[in-house]
Design a protein around this motif. Structure first.
Motif, PDB file in Angstrom:
ATOM      1  N   THR A   1     -20.369  11.949   7.746  1.00 19.69           N
ATOM      2  CA  THR A   1     -21.256  12.934   8.042  1.00 19.69           C
ATOM      3  C   THR A   1     -21.144  14.008   7.088  1.00 19.69           C
ATOM      4  O   THR A   1     -20.052  14.543   6.421  1.00 19.69           O
ATOM      5  CB  THR A   1     -20.894  13.804   9.499  1.00 19.69           C
ATOM      6  OG1 THR A   1     -19.596  14.614   9.288  1.00 19.69           O
ATOM      7  CG2 THR A   1     -20.873  12.762  10.505  1.00 19.69           C
TER       8      THR A   1
ATOM      9  N   ALA B   1     -18.737   6.937  10.340  1.00 22.93           N
ATOM     10  CA  ALA B   1     -19.760   7.536   9.464  1.00 22.93           C
ATOM     11  C   ALA B   1     -19.226   8.449   8.478  1.00 22.93           C
ATOM     12  O   ALA B   1     -18.120   9.156   8.924  1.00 22.93           O
ATOM     13  CB  ALA B   1     -20.751   8.022  10.625  1.00 22.93           C
TER      14      ALA B   1
ATOM     15  N   ASN C   1     -24.367   9.567   8.065  1.00 26.90           N
ATOM     16  CA  ASN C   1     -24.416   8.282   7.456  1.00 26.90           C
ATOM     17  C   ASN C   1     -23.435   7.060   7.960  1.00 26.90           C
ATOM     18  O   ASN C   1     -22.348   7.130   7.584  1.00 26.90           O
ATOM     19  CB  ASN C   1     -24.062   8.457   5.815  1.00 26.90           C
ATOM     20  CG  ASN C   1     -24.858   9.644   5.381  1.00 26.90           C
ATOM     21  OD1 ASN C   1     -26.269   9.569   5.236  1.00 26.90           O
ATOM     22  ND2 ASN C   1     -24.273  10.896   4.807  1.00 26.90           N
TER      23      ASN C   1
ATOM     24  N   ALA D   1     -26.624  15.688   7.626  1.00 28.60           N
ATOM     25  CA  ALA D   1     -26.807  14.058   7.599  1.00 28.60           C
ATOM     26  C   ALA D   1     -25.820  13.653   8.263  1.00 28.60           C
ATOM     27  O   ALA D   1     -24.606  13.883   8.305  1.00 28.60           O
ATOM     28  CB  ALA D   1     -27.209  13.980   6.036  1.00 28.60           C
TER      29      ALA D   1
END
Length: 516
Positions: free
Chosen positions: A47, A45, A58, A56
């Motif tokens: 981040t 991810a 992602n 967030a």
């Protein structure tokens, strides 16, 4: 390319990227480089993160994660794998499938999983279904999990607010799995002013649960401690450290980073933990709690039978450098070596007969005549009866020997250790000396799984520079000089003297090395 670069083990981190640079793969790669391995990354991810929070998360597409893993395996096979943030159940199963396929090919690669579920500032980082997938799919494929107490609550489905509950939750998560757990206790204060990690490994009669305790370090620079900790363990496993040694050294590495890492100017929130090199000072290493000690009562570790036999602070020898230390199996050898001026000796009778007590009594008498530091191996009760100078015990003997009786009798005590964990554990007894082995392979005992080598020996000796230390195991005249250079004040030998063509000459040569 230097030899150190050429032979660096490869370690993977399968984790999220921290845009703030303090945790995730950024912390992992810094740690791995610092501890002498080459780090590779598969990003789960991206981040959006800074020192104040995680706005967030992602996740990468499953195909993107799969392609990273396959590319790495095709060219950069790991000696160990660290897993960090897995955002959802699909990622957990994808990584589990990949590990399962590796194991099916016969790849025995240690896997350390830091089940990142909640950021240090409280932000949830995973979907609700992830915990079940971890327990069912990933946990059976891991060698070690390193949750903090909050993540342990997430995995166990129960509150963890005491030592007893931490033990219960750890057992619940482990279930029947062979995977070990090391719960970091920075979020739970069991005893004021200290942190306590719980290492649980083995099962059934071989179950071992050890508390690793250290003084709490107050600092604002504590971001990325969990990532750093698990990456350090993976880096050490890749270099051949046993699990217990990797855990205590990684603990010390993080504590050193908390103590020395000065990153107060980075961001408005919690700065990153420092990456400050190999931990060289004893104060950074944890205390390994002993069941018989009074302190064990606070950690649900206390044992009344163990407490009755517990003792610490044994009488010290007249010097912290014990010199040449032959280990022999007969009384005859004791007298012959005493006549050559050897002062420190150990009588180790492997196959005792009906005259065992008479042999020990005779050895003690010779020891008094020549003013020897004579240690009796194992037979502590007979050594007490005969008024011996001291006894030598192995780690397993510490669970059965009456240390209180040995101390009351005024005998000196030596304890065998095999690596960092056992050294720290035995040090809690404050014995008269600590023996470190096996340095090299030896014909007298199969210690192939516990070989230290001169480099590890030097690192252990540096932790206790003024303490009586003895190096043992496979030490020959050719190897004695590099062993002596490690800083230990004594070298124990067996066949280097008893198997030498001329024992007098061997004694003289070995003593000369130690006296240089």
């Amino acid at each position: 390319m230097s030899s150190s670069q050429q032979f660096r083990p490869i370690v993977w981190t399968i984790a999220g990227s921290d845009s703030g640079g303090g945790a995730g793969i950024q912390a992992d790669l810094l740690t791995m480089h610092d501890l002498g391995v080459h780090g590779c990354s598969a990003i789960t991810a991206n981040t959006a993160q800074n020192t104040l929070g995680v706005p967030a998360i992602n996740p990468v597409a499953d195909a993107a994660l799969q392609s990273q893993l396959e590319a790495l395996f095709a060219d950069l096979k790991p000696a160990a794998i660290k897993i960090g943030l897995l955002v959802n159940a699909a990622q957990v199963r994808l990584v589990a499938d990949f590990l399962r396929a590796m194991k099916a090919r016969g790849e025995a690669i240690p896997v350390v999983y830091d089940p990142v579920a909640v950021a240090s500032i409280g932000t949830p980082l995973t979907e609700d279904s992830t915990g079940e997938a971890v327990l069912n799919d990933l946990l059976p494929l891991c060698d070690l999990l390193t949750p903090n107490s909050v993540e342990l609550e997430w995995l166990a489905g129960m509150p963890v607010d005491s030592a007893e509950k931490m033990l219960t939750a750890t057992r619940r998560v482990r279930g029947e799995h062979a995977c070990a757990l090391l719960v970091t206790g920075g979020h739970l204060e069991i005893e004021p002013g200290v942190t306590a990690d719980l290492l649980s490994r083995g099962a059934g009669e071989s179950l071992s649960e050890d508390w690793l305790i250290g003084k709490k370090i107050e600092t604002l620079n504590n971001h990325g401690t969990g990532c750093t900790f698990s990456s350090a363990i993976a880096a050490l496993l890749a270099q051949g450290y046993p699990l217990t040694d990797a855990c205590v050294v990684a603990n010390a590495y993080v504590r050193r980073g908390l103590r020395l890492g000065g990153s107060g100017a980075i961001g408005a929130g919690a700065g990153p933990v420092g990456h400050c090199g190999w931990p060289t000072e004893l104060r950074d290493y944890p205390e390994v709690l002993v069941a018989g000690s009074e302190r064990a009562q606070r950690f649900a570790k206390y044992s009344e039978p163990a407490a009755l036999k517990w003792a610490a602070e044994f009488a010290q020898p007249d010097s912290n450098r014990l010199g040449l230390y032959p280990v022999v199996d007969s009384v005859d050898w004791i007298e012959k070596l005493a006549k050559e001026g050897v002062r420190t000796l150990q009588l180790r009778i492997k196959q005792p007969g009906s005259d065992l007590r008479a042999q020990i009594a005779q050895a003690v008498s010779i020891g008094r005549h020549y003013n020897l530091r004579l240690f009796i191996n194992d037979y502590w009760d007979i050594a007490i009866e005969c008024g011996a100078y001291g006894v030598h015990l192995g780690q397993e003997d510490l669970q059965t020997a009456d240390l209180n009786a040995i101390q009351r009798a005024g005998l000196k005590l030596g304890i065998s250790t095999h690596g960092f964990f056992e050294l720290l554990y035995a040090y809690q007894y404050r014995p008269s000396y600590l023996a470190i082995g096996a340095i090299y392979a030896t014909n007298t005992k199969d210690m192939s799984s516990q070989l230290q080598g001169p480099d590890k020996l030097a690192r252990m000796a540096a932790l206790l520079p003024d303490y009586p230390l003895v190096a043992i195991g496979g030490i020959t005249l050719d190897r004695a000089q590099e062993v002596a250079a490690s800083g230990v004040g004594s070298i124990a030998v067996v066949s280097a003297i008893t198997g030498a063509p001329n024992y007098r000459e061997a004694v003289a040569q070995l003593r000369a090395v130690l006296e240089q």
